[in-house]
Design an enzyme around this catalytic site. Structure first.
Site, PDB file in Angstrom:
ATOM      1  N   HIS A  63       0.852  -1.189   0.000  1.00 49.18           N
ATOM      2  CA  HIS A  63       0.000   0.000   0.000  1.00 49.18           C
ATOM      3  C   HIS A  63       0.884   1.233   0.000  1.00 49.18           C
ATOM      4  CE1 HIS A  63       0.998  -0.476   4.242  1.00 49.18           C
ATOM      5  NE2 HIS A  63       0.551   0.739   4.488  1.00 49.18           N
ATOM      6  N   HIS A  65       1.345   3.973   1.986  1.00 51.49           N
ATOM      7  CA  HIS A  65       1.793   4.789   3.100  1.00 51.49           C
ATOM      8  C   HIS A  65       3.313   4.889   2.994  1.00 51.49           C
ATOM      9  CE1 HIS A  65      -2.020   4.285   5.778  1.00 51.49           C
ATOM     10  NE2 HIS A  65      -2.050   5.416   5.099  1.00 51.49           N
ATOM     11  N   ASP A  67       5.962   4.704   4.865  1.00 54.43           N
ATOM     12  CA  ASP A  67       6.922   3.751   5.429  1.00 54.43           C
ATOM     13  C   ASP A  67       7.002   2.459   4.619  1.00 54.43           C
ATOM     14  OD1 ASP A  67       4.265   3.564   6.498  1.00 54.43           O
ATOM     15  OD2 ASP A  67       4.958   2.148   8.010  1.00 54.43           O
ATOM     16  N   HIS A  68       6.122   2.295   3.636  1.00 55.87           N
ATOM     17  CA  HIS A  68       6.128   1.106   2.788  1.00 55.87           C
ATOM     18  C   HIS A  68       6.486   1.421   1.338  1.00 55.87           C
ATOM     19  CE1 HIS A  68       4.111  -1.513   5.826  1.00 55.87           C
ATOM     20  NE2 HIS A  68       3.736  -0.318   6.271  1.00 55.87           N
ATOM     21  N   HIS A 141      -7.243  -1.980   5.691  1.00 54.91           N
ATOM     22  CA  HIS A 141      -6.433  -0.873   6.170  1.00 54.91           C
ATOM     23  C   HIS A 141      -7.115   0.420   5.708  1.00 54.91           C
ATOM     24  CE1 HIS A 141      -2.802   0.564   7.993  1.00 54.91           C
ATOM     25  NE2 HIS A 141      -2.351   1.153   6.907  1.00 54.91           N
ATOM     26  N   ASP A 204       0.253  -3.968   6.756  1.00 55.67           N
ATOM     27  CA  ASP A 204      -0.741  -3.213   7.520  1.00 55.67           C
ATOM     28  C   ASP A 204      -2.180  -3.662   7.272  1.00 55.67           C
ATOM     29  OD1 ASP A 204       1.672  -2.001   7.807  1.00 55.67           O
ATOM     30  OD2 ASP A 204       0.919   0.038   7.643  1.00 55.67           O
ATOM     31  N   HIS A 262       7.431  -4.790  11.754  1.00 53.94           N
ATOM     32  CA  HIS A 262       6.671  -3.541  11.655  1.00 53.94           C
ATOM     33  C   HIS A 262       6.249  -3.062  13.049  1.00 53.94           C
ATOM     34  CE1 HIS A 262       3.349  -0.802  10.413  1.00 53.94           C
ATOM     35  NE2 HIS A 262       4.080  -0.654   9.321  1.00 53.94           N
TER      36      HIS A 262
END
Length: 301
Positions: A63, A65, A67-68, A141, A204, A262
């Site tokens: 996804h 976000h 941090d990914h 999510h 997530d 994570h």
């Protein structure tokens, strides 16, 4: 020599710490490399872990976000700078197409490598190769998120005692494997199914059907456990799992090796994730992920 292992490049959740980089995971599967969720700093973590751009054949983003995915820009440019000699395929949620394009073309650089975009729009297979089938499954999510599952085709294991009972030896062993029958003896009579290895990557998400489907029967499950069990309400509100929830999924799915990762920066004791996972009844192999660790895919039983 074939190598099947997970190289952990980063293990933090939204905020990196002194000891945990943003996400990043490379799965080595024989001669193929699949990079999952390259967060900010992934390119440098690759250097520290001995992972080259040439090792990457696929990129899978769960996804969009930061941090990914913020590491995509650097990783894609490095693939081109090093002139990786093979095509690279990128999978990511189709709803995030504009994010992928912004990251791919964040700055000026010279494109030298064929990067194929293969967005994910629904559950199902993304790629079928001789070595594996790669599937995606929708998770739960606040933004659209998919988990990934890699499944090796089943093979056959030759049983020496069965061969001996039928007097099959020498070059005839290769013939029956190739032709499926020899002098009226079928391959099924002298062998058994060798179950293909299975890997899943679950980031997530709240608990949902997709989590269980991805985890079912895996040899190696990499799954987020952002929160500890006492913060389960916080986890649900923000679309995440706790250590106990992740371990319960692995327990019920028959996972052989569970990798928790994570982690929220709010927790200072990684051992507590292990304690809660064991308290949930998971009794298989368990790793609390650390940056730069390597986790081999369990050998076949």
């Amino acid at each position: 020599m074939s190598v099947r292992e997970l190289v952990v490049l980063g293990t933090a959740s939204q905020v990196p710490t002194r000891h945990r980089n943003h996400n990043g995971y490379l799965l080595r599967w024989d001669g193929q490399g699949i990079l999952f969720d390259p967060g900010e700093g992934t390119q440098r973590q690759m250097l520290r872990a001995g992972v080259a751009a040439h090792d990457i054949h696929r990129i899978c983003v769960t996804h969009f976000h930061g941090d990914h995915s913020l590491g995509l820009a650097g990783v894609i440019q490095r693939i081109n700078l090093d002139q990786v000699p093979h095509p690279v395929t990128a999978h990511y949620p189709a709803s995030g197409q504009h994010f992928f394009e912004r990251l791919r073309y964040a700055t000026a650089y010279r494109e030298t490598v064929r990067l194929t975009e293969s967005p994910v729009a629904a559950d199902g297979p993304l790629a079928v190769t001789e070595a594996y089938t790669l599937d995606a499954c929708r998770l739960s999510h606040p933004v659209e998120s998919y988990g990934y599952r890699l499944t090796e085709p089943d093979g056959r294991r030759i049983l020496p005692e069965k061969l001996a009972a039928h007097g099959i030896k020498g070059p005839d062993v290769g013939r029956i494997q190739r032709d499926g029958v020899l002098n009226g003896v079928s391959l099924d009579e002298v062998s058994e199914v060798r179950r293909g290895q299975r890997f899943a990557f679950v980031m997530d998400t709240r608990l949902c059907d997709g989590v269980h489907a991805l985890a079912e029967g895996t040899d190696l499950l990499v799954i987020e456990s952002t929160f500890l069990d006492e913060d389960v309400r916080l986890a649900t509100d923000h679309g995440h799992l706790t250590a106990g929830q992740a371990a319960s999924v692995a327990r019920d799915a028959g996972v052989r090796h569970l990798v928790l990762t994570h982690f929220s920066q709010r927790y200072s004791d990684p051992a507590e994730f292990e304690r809660q996972a064991r308290a949930a009844g998971f009794d298989g192999e368990l790793s609390i992920a650390q940056d730069l660790m390597r986790v081999p895919v369990p050998k076949r039983t």
